[in-house]
Design a protein around this motif. Structure first.
Motif, PDB file in Angstrom:
ATOM      1  N   VAL A 134      12.992  69.017  12.535  1.00  0.00           N
ATOM      2  CA  VAL A 134      11.781  68.680  13.288  1.00  0.00           C
ATOM      3  C   VAL A 134      10.609  68.404  12.350  1.00  0.00           C
ATOM      4  N   GLY A 135      10.488  69.168  11.289  1.00  0.00           N
ATOM      5  CA  GLY A 135       9.391  68.973  10.344  1.00  0.00           C
ATOM      6  C   GLY A 135       9.369  67.570   9.775  1.00  0.00           C
ATOM      7  N   PHE A 136      10.512  67.090   9.295  1.00  0.00           N
ATOM      8  CA  PHE A 136      10.589  65.746   8.732  1.00  0.00           C
ATOM      9  C   PHE A 136      10.264  64.699   9.795  1.00  0.00           C
ATOM     10  N   ILE A 137      10.823  64.868  10.975  1.00  0.00           N
ATOM     11  CA  ILE A 137      10.602  63.901  12.053  1.00  0.00           C
ATOM     12  C   ILE A 137       9.114  63.804  12.383  1.00  0.00           C
ATOM     13  N   LEU A 138       8.459  64.947  12.580  1.00  0.00           N
ATOM     14  CA  LEU A 138       7.051  64.937  12.972  1.00  0.00           C
ATOM     15  C   LEU A 138       6.145  64.404  11.864  1.00  0.00           C
ATOM     16  N   GLU A 139       6.545  64.545  10.613  1.00  0.00           N
ATOM     17  CA  GLU A 139       5.770  63.994   9.494  1.00  0.00           C
ATOM     18  C   GLU A 139       5.810  62.473   9.465  1.00  0.00           C
ATOM     19  N   ASN A 140       6.790  61.883  10.120  1.00  0.00           N
ATOM     20  CA  ASN A 140       7.002  60.440  10.010  1.00  0.00           C
ATOM     21  C   ASN A 140       6.778  59.664  11.295  1.00  0.00           C
ATOM     22  N   ILE A 141       6.103  60.284  12.265  1.00  0.00           N
ATOM     23  CA  ILE A 141       5.727  59.586  13.494  1.00  0.00           C
ATOM     24  C   ILE A 141       4.213  59.641  13.647  1.00  0.00           C
ATOM     25  N   THR A 142       3.677  58.694  14.407  1.00  0.00           N
ATOM     26  CA  THR A 142       2.238  58.680  14.669  1.00  0.00           C
ATOM     27  C   THR A 142       1.905  59.688  15.763  1.00  0.00           C
ATOM     28  N   ASP A 143       0.628  60.036  15.868  1.00  0.00           N
ATOM     29  CA  ASP A 143       0.183  60.980  16.909  1.00  0.00           C
ATOM     30  C   ASP A 143       0.464  60.458  18.309  1.00  0.00           C
ATOM     31  N   ASN A 144       0.380  59.129  18.493  1.00  0.00           N
ATOM     32  CA  ASN A 144       0.562  58.535  19.820  1.00  0.00           C
ATOM     33  C   ASN A 144       1.944  57.900  19.986  1.00  0.00           C
ATOM     34  N   VAL A 145       2.935  58.433  19.283  1.00  0.00           N
ATOM     35  CA  VAL A 145       4.293  57.896  19.326  1.00  0.00           C
ATOM     36  C   VAL A 145       4.787  57.768  20.775  1.00  0.00           C
ATOM     37  N   LYS A 146       5.600  56.738  21.001  1.00  0.00           N
ATOM     38  CA  LYS A 146       6.236  56.535  22.308  1.00  0.00           C
ATOM     39  C   LYS A 146       7.740  56.453  22.066  1.00  0.00           C
ATOM     40  N   TRP A 147       8.508  57.251  22.832  1.00  0.00           N
ATOM     41  CA  TRP A 147       9.972  57.256  22.716  1.00  0.00           C
ATOM     42  C   TRP A 147      10.544  56.915  24.076  1.00  0.00           C
ATOM     43  N   ASN A 148      11.132  55.747  24.175  1.00  0.00           N
ATOM     44  CA  ASN A 148      11.715  55.268  25.419  1.00  0.00           C
ATOM     45  C   ASN A 148      13.224  55.476  25.368  1.00  0.00           C
ATOM     46  N   LEU A 149      13.703  56.471  26.106  1.00  0.00           N
ATOM     47  CA  LEU A 149      15.141  56.745  26.205  1.00  0.00           C
ATOM     48  C   LEU A 149      15.642  55.946  27.414  1.00  0.00           C
TER      49      LEU A 149
END
Length: 135
Positions: A40-55
């Motif tokens: 989770v740490g690596f993932i959160l370091e590499n996304i923007t604050d307003n990230v959008k994930w469309n599943l």
């Protein structure tokens, strides 16, 4: 967010040789490995604050906090193998596809990414995920 490396699960990683031959390709390779290991740490370091994930076919997750909550809920998904077939990048876009293997099933995935810019150190601002169960 701090994370303990000993909590990160070990899985078998299979990836084409050229999946890391450019900065954004390397980021997407590392991002997919981090996802499979629930880093989770690596993932959160590499996304923007307003990230959008469309599943696709399931839900849309908006924002870093909601993204983190979704990852927390997925903590016990039990990936045992990640096969990354291809990673493609161009400008501020990218895509990765392959297979996530679990103990009793596998899923083919294709994730399409939009980066915050075309700079080599850009973060991920949007992900569209397609997942299909395969035998």
């Amino acid at each position: 967010m701090d994370h303990n490396k000993s909590d990160i699960r070990e899985i078998q990683i299979i990836c084409a040789e050229d999946c890391g031959n450019a900065p954004k390709k390397q980021l997407l390779k590392d991002f997919n490995i981090a996802f499979a290991k629930n880093d989770v740490g690596f993932i959160l370091e590499n996304i923007t604050d307003n990230v959008k994930w469309n599943l696709i076919g399931d839900k849309v997750i908006q924002g870093r906090e909601n993204f983190a909550e979704e990852l927390k809920q997925m903590n016990n998904i039990g990936v045992i193998e990640l096969q990354i077939t291809n990673i493609l990048t161009h400008g501020n876009t990218g895509a990765a596809h392959g297979i996530l293997g679990f103990k009793n099933q596998s899923y083919a995935f294709c994730d399409v990414y939009i980066f915050s810019s075309s700079a080599k150190n850009a973060k991920i601002k949007e992900i569209t995920s397609y997942n299909i169960e395969v035998s």
